[in-house]
Motif scaffolding. Structure first.
Motif, PDB file in Angstrom:
ATOM      1  N   LYS A  27       0.832  -1.207   0.000  1.00 56.48           N
ATOM      2  CA  LYS A  27       0.000   0.000   0.000  1.00 56.48           C
ATOM      3  C   LYS A  27       0.871   1.262   0.000  1.00 56.48           C
ATOM      4  CE  LYS A  27      -3.638   2.271   2.645  1.00 56.48           C
ATOM      5  NZ  LYS A  27      -4.420   2.262   3.874  1.00 56.48           N
ATOM      6  N   GLU A  28       1.919   1.263   0.810  1.00 54.12           N
ATOM      7  CA  GLU A  28       2.823   2.418   0.867  1.00 54.12           C
ATOM      8  C   GLU A  28       3.540   2.632  -0.464  1.00 54.12           C
ATOM      9  OE1 GLU A  28       4.334   2.671   5.478  1.00 54.12           O
ATOM     10  OE2 GLU A  28       5.148   1.057   4.213  1.00 54.12           O
ATOM     11  N   VAL A  29       3.984   1.546  -1.072  1.00 54.72           N
ATOM     12  CA  VAL A  29       4.673   1.653  -2.364  1.00 54.72           C
ATOM     13  C   VAL A  29       3.742   2.244  -3.418  1.00 54.72           C
ATOM     14  CG1 VAL A  29       5.724   0.342  -4.247  1.00 54.72           C
ATOM     15  CG2 VAL A  29       6.311  -0.205  -1.884  1.00 54.72           C
ATOM     16  N   LEU A  30       2.504   1.773  -3.459  1.00 57.09           N
ATOM     17  CA  LEU A  30       1.545   2.287  -4.434  1.00 57.09           C
ATOM     18  C   LEU A  30       1.230   3.766  -4.184  1.00 57.09           C
ATOM     19  CD1 LEU A  30      -0.885  -0.747  -4.765  1.00 57.09           C
ATOM     20  CD2 LEU A  30       0.851   0.020  -6.392  1.00 57.09           C
ATOM     21  N   GLN A  31       1.097   4.154  -2.919  1.00 57.82           N
ATOM     22  CA  GLN A  31       0.824   5.554  -2.599  1.00 57.82           C
ATOM     23  C   GLN A  31       1.989   6.443  -3.013  1.00 57.82           C
ATOM     24  OE1 GLN A  31       0.007   5.363   1.593  1.00 57.82           O
ATOM     25  NE2 GLN A  31      -2.193   5.136   1.300  1.00 57.82           N
ATOM     26  N   HIS A  32       3.203   6.015  -2.733  1.00 61.56           N
ATOM     27  CA  HIS A  32       4.385   6.809  -3.088  1.00 61.56           C
ATOM     28  C   HIS A  32       4.555   6.882  -4.598  1.00 61.56           C
ATOM     29  CE1 HIS A  32       6.215   5.984   1.142  1.00 61.56           C
ATOM     30  NE2 HIS A  32       5.219   6.838   1.173  1.00 61.56           N
ATOM     31  N   THR A  33       4.249   5.806  -5.295  1.00 60.17           N
ATOM     32  CA  THR A  33       4.324   5.803  -6.751  1.00 60.17           C
ATOM     33  C   THR A  33       3.308   6.783  -7.332  1.00 60.17           C
ATOM     34  OG1 THR A  33       5.027   3.491  -6.737  1.00 60.17           O
ATOM     35  CG2 THR A  33       4.142   4.351  -8.810  1.00 60.17           C
ATOM     36  N   GLU A  34       2.127   6.797  -6.754  1.00 60.09           N
ATOM     37  CA  GLU A  34       1.085   7.714  -7.198  1.00 60.09           C
ATOM     38  C   GLU A  34       1.529   9.168  -7.018  1.00 60.09           C
ATOM     39  OE1 GLU A  34      -3.284   8.866  -5.526  1.00 60.09           O
ATOM     40  OE2 GLU A  34      -2.878   6.732  -5.769  1.00 60.09           O
ATOM     41  N   VAL A  35       2.108   9.479  -5.879  1.00 56.19           N
ATOM     42  CA  VAL A  35       2.577  10.841  -5.609  1.00 56.19           C
ATOM     43  C   VAL A  35       3.658  11.245  -6.611  1.00 56.19           C
ATOM     44  CG1 VAL A  35       3.854  12.262  -3.946  1.00 56.19           C
ATOM     45  CG2 VAL A  35       1.974  10.824  -3.163  1.00 56.19           C
ATOM     46  N   VAL A  36       4.568  10.339  -6.888  1.00 56.46           N
ATOM     47  CA  VAL A  36       5.650  10.636  -7.834  1.00 56.46           C
ATOM     48  C   VAL A  36       5.089  10.880  -9.233  1.00 56.46           C
ATOM     49  CG1 VAL A  36       7.662   9.656  -8.995  1.00 56.46           C
ATOM     50  CG2 VAL A  36       7.454   9.464  -6.520  1.00 56.46           C
ATOM     51  N   LEU A  37       4.198  10.020  -9.694  1.00 55.58           N
ATOM     52  CA  LEU A  37       3.634  10.177 -11.036  1.00 55.58           C
ATOM     53  C   LEU A  37       2.840  11.473 -11.174  1.00 55.58           C
ATOM     54  CD1 LEU A  37       2.530   6.524 -11.847  1.00 55.58           C
ATOM     55  CD2 LEU A  37       4.503   7.765 -12.733  1.00 55.58           C
ATOM     56  N   ILE A  38       2.051  11.805 -10.175  1.00 56.48           N
ATOM     57  CA  ILE A  38       1.284  13.055 -10.205  1.00 56.48           C
ATOM     58  C   ILE A  38       2.226  14.254 -10.204  1.00 56.48           C
ATOM     59  CG2 ILE A  38      -0.300  14.509  -8.871  1.00 56.48           C
ATOM     60  CD1 ILE A  38      -1.767  11.889  -8.093  1.00 56.48           C
ATOM     61  N   SER A  39       3.282  14.188  -9.402  1.00 62.26           N
ATOM     62  CA  SER A  39       4.260  15.277  -9.362  1.00 62.26           C
ATOM     63  C   SER A  39       4.938  15.455 -10.716  1.00 62.26           C
ATOM     64  CB  SER A  39       5.326  15.007  -8.302  1.00 62.26           C
ATOM     65  OG  SER A  39       4.757  14.899  -7.029  1.00 62.26           O
ATOM     66  N   ILE A  40       5.296  14.362 -11.352  1.00 69.65           N
ATOM     67  CA  ILE A  40       5.938  14.435 -12.676  1.00 69.65           C
ATOM     68  C   ILE A  40       4.995  15.077 -13.685  1.00 69.65           C
ATOM     69  CG2 ILE A  40       6.707  13.019 -14.624  1.00 69.65           C
ATOM     70  CD1 ILE A  40       7.879  11.082 -12.534  1.00 69.65           C
ATOM     71  N   ILE A  41       3.729  14.707 -13.654  1.00 66.99           N
ATOM     72  CA  ILE A  41       2.754  15.281 -14.587  1.00 66.99           C
ATOM     73  C   ILE A  41       2.600  16.776 -14.349  1.00 66.99           C
ATOM     74  CG2 ILE A  41       0.296  15.294 -15.209  1.00 66.99           C
ATOM     75  CD1 ILE A  41       0.372  12.214 -14.747  1.00 66.99           C
ATOM     76  N   ILE A  42       2.459  17.186 -13.101  1.00 70.93           N
ATOM     77  CA  ILE A  42       2.280  18.607 -12.775  1.00 70.93           C
ATOM     78  C   ILE A  42       3.505  19.419 -13.186  1.00 70.93           C
ATOM     79  CG2 ILE A  42       2.075  20.256 -10.855  1.00 70.93           C
ATOM     80  CD1 ILE A  42       0.234  18.141  -9.498  1.00 70.93           C
ATOM     81  N   ILE A  43       4.696  18.935 -12.857  1.00 73.96           N
ATOM     82  CA  ILE A  43       5.919  19.655 -13.214  1.00 73.96           C
ATOM     83  C   ILE A  43       6.094  19.680 -14.729  1.00 73.96           C
ATOM     84  CG2 ILE A  43       8.447  19.587 -13.064  1.00 73.96           C
ATOM     85  CD1 ILE A  43       8.055  18.556 -10.177  1.00 73.96           C
ATOM     86  N   GLY A  44       5.773  18.586 -15.390  1.00 74.11           N
ATOM     87  CA  GLY A  44       5.855  18.547 -16.847  1.00 74.11           C
ATOM     88  C   GLY A  44       4.928  19.558 -17.500  1.00 74.11           C
ATOM     89  N   LEU A  45       3.702  19.633 -17.005  1.00 72.27           N
ATOM     90  CA  LEU A  45       2.755  20.619 -17.541  1.00 72.27           C
ATOM     91  C   LEU A  45       3.231  22.048 -17.281  1.00 72.27           C
ATOM     92  CD1 LEU A  45      -0.672  18.986 -16.603  1.00 72.27           C
ATOM     93  CD2 LEU A  45       0.254  19.341 -18.904  1.00 72.27           C
ATOM     94  N   ALA A  46       3.752  22.299 -16.095  1.00 77.95           N
ATOM     95  CA  ALA A  46       4.252  23.643 -15.767  1.00 77.95           C
ATOM     96  C   ALA A  46       5.416  24.021 -16.687  1.00 77.95           C
ATOM     97  CB  ALA A  46       4.685  23.697 -14.298  1.00 77.95           C
ATOM     98  N   LEU A  47       6.342  23.103 -16.904  1.00 76.68           N
ATOM     99  CA  LEU A  47       7.465  23.390 -17.801  1.00 76.68           C
ATOM    100  C   LEU A  47       6.993  23.596 -19.235  1.00 76.68           C
ATOM    101  CD1 LEU A  47      10.174  20.926 -16.452  1.00 76.68           C
ATOM    102  CD2 LEU A  47      10.163  23.422 -16.285  1.00 76.68           C
TER     103      LEU A  47
END
Length: 67
Positions: A30-50
């Motif tokens: 569960k922790e691994v999936l939650q952390h993976t989700e946070v990382v993927l969402i962060s990458i998408i947000i930063i990618g869109l901002a850039l």
């Protein structure tokens, strides 16, 4: 001979590695999936901002170059 000058031993290396891995606190699935989700969402947000910043700089540059 000092401890740091001892001859390297694969057997001792793997024995010590196994002992260290037993001390590791492994995350739950569960922790691994939650952390993976946070990382993927962060990458998408930063990618869109850039992408938006790049788009804006491109528009400003094209305005200056066409004049």
């Amino acid at each position: 001979m000092t401890d740091t000058a001892k001859k390297f031993s694969f057997k001792r290396y793997f024995k010590e590695t196994k002992a260290e891995l037993k001390k590791v606190s492994w995350p739950s699935r569960k922790e691994v999936l939650q952390h993976t989700e946070v990382v993927l969402i962060s990458i998408i947000i930063i990618g869109l901002a850039l992408w938006l910043v790049d788009l804006a700089f491109g528009k400003v540059l094209s305005i200056f170059l066409t004049k």
